[in-house]
Write a protein that holds these residues in place. Structure first.
Motif, PDB file in Angstrom:
ATOM      1  N   LYS A  43       0.847  -1.196   0.000  1.00  0.00           N
ATOM      2  CA  LYS A  43       0.000   0.000   0.000  1.00  0.00           C
ATOM      3  C   LYS A  43       0.883   1.246   0.000  1.00  0.00           C
ATOM      4  O   LYS A  43       1.278   1.729   1.062  1.00  0.00           O
ATOM      5  N   PRO A  44       1.214   1.748  -1.179  1.00  0.00           N
ATOM      6  CA  PRO A  44       2.057   2.947  -1.241  1.00  0.00           C
ATOM      7  C   PRO A  44       1.296   4.188  -0.801  1.00  0.00           C
ATOM      8  O   PRO A  44       0.069   4.218  -0.803  1.00  0.00           O
ATOM      9  N   ILE A  45       2.042   5.213  -0.429  1.00  0.00           N
ATOM     10  CA  ILE A  45       1.468   6.501  -0.056  1.00  0.00           C
ATOM     11  C   ILE A  45       1.512   7.401  -1.284  1.00  0.00           C
ATOM     12  O   ILE A  45       2.518   7.434  -1.998  1.00  0.00           O
ATOM     13  N   SER A  46       0.455   8.134  -1.526  1.00  0.00           N
ATOM     14  CA  SER A  46       0.413   8.989  -2.713  1.00  0.00           C
ATOM     15  C   SER A  46       1.453  10.098  -2.619  1.00  0.00           C
ATOM     16  O   SER A  46       1.819  10.550  -1.521  1.00  0.00           O
ATOM     17  N   HIS A  47       1.925  10.521  -3.774  1.00  0.00           N
ATOM     18  CA  HIS A  47       2.904  11.605  -3.833  1.00  0.00           C
ATOM     19  C   HIS A  47       2.349  12.869  -3.184  1.00  0.00           C
ATOM     20  O   HIS A  47       3.069  13.590  -2.474  1.00  0.00           O
ATOM     21  N   GLU A  48       1.075  13.109  -3.372  1.00  0.00           N
ATOM     22  CA  GLU A  48       0.441  14.305  -2.805  1.00  0.00           C
ATOM     23  C   GLU A  48       0.468  14.283  -1.280  1.00  0.00           C
ATOM     24  O   GLU A  48       0.738  15.301  -0.639  1.00  0.00           O
ATOM     25  N   HIS A  49       0.206  13.126  -0.698  1.00  0.00           N
ATOM     26  CA  HIS A  49       0.234  13.005   0.764  1.00  0.00           C
ATOM     27  C   HIS A  49       1.650  13.164   1.301  1.00  0.00           C
ATOM     28  O   HIS A  49       1.855  13.744   2.380  1.00  0.00           O
ATOM     29  N   ILE A  50       2.617  12.649   0.568  1.00  0.00           N
ATOM     30  CA  ILE A  50       4.010  12.788   1.001  1.00  0.00           C
ATOM     31  C   ILE A  50       4.422  14.256   0.971  1.00  0.00           C
ATOM     32  O   ILE A  50       5.070  14.750   1.911  1.00  0.00           O
ATOM     33  N   LEU A  51       4.041  14.966  -0.090  1.00  0.00           N
ATOM     34  CA  LEU A  51       4.344  16.401  -0.167  1.00  0.00           C
ATOM     35  C   LEU A  51       3.673  17.168   0.968  1.00  0.00           C
ATOM     36  O   LEU A  51       4.264  18.082   1.561  1.00  0.00           O
ATOM     37  N   GLU A  52       2.446  16.785   1.287  1.00  0.00           N
ATOM     38  CA  GLU A  52       1.722  17.442   2.379  1.00  0.00           C
ATOM     39  C   GLU A  52       2.434  17.217   3.712  1.00  0.00           C
ATOM     40  O   GLU A  52       2.581  18.145   4.524  1.00  0.00           O
ATOM     41  N   HIS A 111       8.340   1.306   5.374  1.00  0.00           N
ATOM     42  CA  HIS A 111       8.313   0.403   4.220  1.00  0.00           C
ATOM     43  C   HIS A 111       7.300   0.860   3.174  1.00  0.00           C
ATOM     44  O   HIS A 111       7.456   0.568   1.986  1.00  0.00           O
ATOM     45  N   GLN A 112       6.270   1.570   3.604  1.00  0.00           N
ATOM     46  CA  GLN A 112       5.307   2.092   2.630  1.00  0.00           C
ATOM     47  C   GLN A 112       5.946   3.151   1.735  1.00  0.00           C
ATOM     48  O   GLN A 112       5.571   3.293   0.567  1.00  0.00           O
ATOM     49  N   LEU A 113       6.910   3.890   2.265  1.00  0.00           N
ATOM     50  CA  LEU A 113       7.621   4.871   1.436  1.00  0.00           C
ATOM     51  C   LEU A 113       8.504   4.157   0.417  1.00  0.00           C
ATOM     52  O   LEU A 113       8.687   4.640  -0.700  1.00  0.00           O
ATOM     53  N   ARG A 114       9.042   3.024   0.799  1.00  0.00           N
ATOM     54  CA  ARG A 114       9.792   2.187  -0.156  1.00  0.00           C
ATOM     55  C   ARG A 114       8.857   1.689  -1.252  1.00  0.00           C
ATOM     56  O   ARG A 114       9.210   1.692  -2.431  1.00  0.00           O
ATOM     57  N   HIS A 115       7.643   1.283  -0.863  1.00  0.00           N
ATOM     58  CA  HIS A 115       6.643   0.874  -1.851  1.00  0.00           C
ATOM     59  C   HIS A 115       6.325   2.025  -2.801  1.00  0.00           C
ATOM     60  O   HIS A 115       6.168   1.835  -4.015  1.00  0.00           O
ATOM     61  N   SER A 116       6.200   3.228  -2.237  1.00  0.00           N
ATOM     62  CA  SER A 116       5.870   4.401  -3.052  1.00  0.00           C
ATOM     63  C   SER A 116       6.958   4.673  -4.075  1.00  0.00           C
ATOM     64  O   SER A 116       6.667   5.019  -5.226  1.00  0.00           O
ATOM     65  N   TYR A 117       8.196   4.527  -3.662  1.00  0.00           N
ATOM     66  CA  TYR A 117       9.348   4.703  -4.557  1.00  0.00           C
ATOM     67  C   TYR A 117       9.255   3.711  -5.727  1.00  0.00           C
ATOM     68  O   TYR A 117       9.380   4.094  -6.900  1.00  0.00           O
ATOM     69  N   ALA A 118       9.014   2.447  -5.404  1.00  0.00           N
ATOM     70  CA  ALA A 118       8.997   1.396  -6.431  1.00  0.00           C
ATOM     71  C   ALA A 118       7.845   1.584  -7.412  1.00  0.00           C
ATOM     72  O   ALA A 118       8.038   1.511  -8.630  1.00  0.00           O
ATOM     73  N   THR A 119       6.651   1.817  -6.887  1.00  0.00           N
ATOM     74  CA  THR A 119       5.497   1.946  -7.776  1.00  0.00           C
ATOM     75  C   THR A 119       5.580   3.206  -8.628  1.00  0.00           C
ATOM     76  O   THR A 119       5.140   3.205  -9.782  1.00  0.00           O
ATOM     77  N   SER A 120       6.149   4.277  -8.075  1.00  0.00           N
ATOM     78  CA  SER A 120       6.312   5.509  -8.857  1.00  0.00           C
ATOM     79  C   SER A 120       7.230   5.272 -10.051  1.00  0.00           C
ATOM     80  O   SER A 120       6.957   5.729 -11.166  1.00  0.00           O
ATOM     81  N   LEU A 121       8.324   4.548  -9.831  1.00  0.00           N
ATOM     82  CA  LEU A 121       9.249   4.257 -10.916  1.00  0.00           C
ATOM     83  C   LEU A 121       8.604   3.378 -11.981  1.00  0.00           C
ATOM     84  O   LEU A 121       8.708   3.641 -13.179  1.00  0.00           O
ATOM     85  N   LEU A 122       7.912   2.328 -11.546  1.00  0.00           N
ATOM     86  CA  LEU A 122       7.300   1.406 -12.503  1.00  0.00           C
ATOM     87  C   LEU A 122       6.167   2.071 -13.274  1.00  0.00           C
ATOM     88  O   LEU A 122       6.036   1.887 -14.489  1.00  0.00           O
TER      89      LEU A 122
END
Length: 278
Positions: A106-115, A220-231
Motif C-alpha cells: 500500500k504505497p502513499i500517494s505523492h500528494e500526501h508525502i508532499l503534504e 516500508h510504505q515509502l519504499r513501496h511508493s518509490y517502487a510503484t512511482s518508478l514502474l
C-alpha cells in the motif's frame, strides 16, 4: 516468568502505540493474540536462555486458515524480538513459517508525502526523503555513513552485505547539504552522541510526521511508493529490482501487479463505455 512476560506484554503494547504508531484496533489484535498464545506456549530455561515452545499453541490454532495462523504467530515473533532487544534472551522453538498468499503493498500517494513534508522540520524532511527518493529499507537508512554519500550517488549496503549505488535527485542533494551544514554529523548520516540512530528512532520520525496529516504510515510504505512511482513512470523492472536491492525479480513483480491495478482504475475512469458516453 509468566508474570514477567505479562508485564513485558504491556510494555510491548505501549511501544507499538507510541513508537510504531499502531492503531487501537491493531493493538487490540496483538493483545488478544499474545494473551491467547501464552496460555499454551511452554516456557523453559536452557543454557541461560528462555525457550518459548510454540508447538502446543500451534496445535491449538491448527484448524484456522493460514493467514490467521500467520498473523497470530507474527505477533509472538514481534514480541520475542522486542524482548531480545530489551535485555532478555529468548529462543523460539517450533517456529516454522506459514505460507500465505502475498498481498499488494500500500504505497502513499505523492500528494500526501508532499503534504507531510510541508509540516516537517529539516531533520524529519531528510528522513522522509531518504526513504522516498532512494527506496531504502529502514535498516539500510540507519546504517548510512557520510562516506556513502557522493555528489550524484548513494551507496547502500543491503541484505547479505550486498552493495548497490542509487542515483541522487538534485533536490534531495540540496536539502541533504543543508542538513549536513546544520547538524554536522561526524560518521553516520543520522546519529546521536557519535552513534548511529536506531531503527526504532527513525520509525518514530515517520510515524510522527504522517500522524500530523492524519495518516498512519510505515517506512516500508515509502519504499513501496518509490517502487510503484518508478514502474508507473515506465522504468524497466530490471532496473527497479536492482535499485531496490532485490535478490529475485519475483519480489519486484508484486509492484507491477499494483501498477496494473492502478492502470485498470484509470482506464475505467477514462473510457467512455465504462462510465457512459461524454
Amino acid at each position: 516468568m509468566r508474570k514477567l512476560i505479562d508485564n513485558k506484554r504491556v510494555d510491548f503494547l505501549d511501544y507499538l502505540k507510541d513508537v510504531r504508531g499502531y492503531s487501537d484496533l491493531t493493538l487490540k489484535s496483538y493483545d488478544e493474540a499474545l494473551r491467547e498464545a501464552f496460555t499454551f506456549i511452554e516456557i523453559a530455561e536452557e543454557d541461560g536462555r528462555e525457550i518459548f515452545n510454540l508447538m502446543p499453541y500451534r496445535h491449538h490454532i491448527a484448524a484456522l486458515n493460514a493467514k490467521t495462523i500467520s498473523k497470530k504467530l507474527s505477533a509472538v515473533r514481534s514480541f520475542t524480538t522486542y524482548l531480545n532487544e530489551n535485555g532478555m534472551r529468548i529462543l523460539l522453538k517450533g517456529d516454522a513459517s506459514i505460507k500465505v498468499a502475498k498481498t499488494l503493498p500500500k504505497p502513499i500517494s505523492h500528494e500526501h508525502i508532499l503534504e507531510a513534508l510541508q509540516e516537517a522540520d529539516l531533520f524529519e524532511r531528510v528522513v522522509v526523503l531518504m526513504l522516498y527518493t532512494f527506496g531504502l529499507r529502514i535498516s539500510e537508512l540507519s546504517h548510512i555513513a557520510l562516506q556513502d554519500i557522493s555528489l550524484e550517488w548513494l551507496r547502500v549496503t543491503g541484505k547479505g552485505n550486498k552493495q548497490r549505488d542509487i542515483p541522487m535527485l538534485p533536490s534531495t542533494k540540496k536539502i541533504l547539504d543543508e542538513y549536513l551544514a546544520v547538524y554536522s554529523p561526524k560518521r553516520f548520516l543520522f546519529e546521536k552522541k557519535g552513534e548511529k540512530l536506531s531503527e526504532n528512532s527513525l520509525r518514530y520520525v515517520i510515524t510522527k510526521v504522517f500522524r500530523r496529516i492524519g495518516l498512519q504510515v510505515t517506512p516500508h510504505q515509502l519504499r513501496h511508493s518509490y517502487a510503484t512511482s518508478l514502474l508507473n513512470g515506465g522504468a524497466p523492472i530490471t532496473d527497479v529490482s536492482e535499485l531496490l536491492g532485490h535478490s529475485s525479480m519475483a519480489t519486484t513483480q508484486i509492484y507491477t501487479k499494483l501498477g496494473s491495478a492502478l492502470k485498470q482504475q484509470n482506464y475505467n475512469k477514462a473510457h467512455p463505455l465504462c462510465g457512459g458516453e461524454k
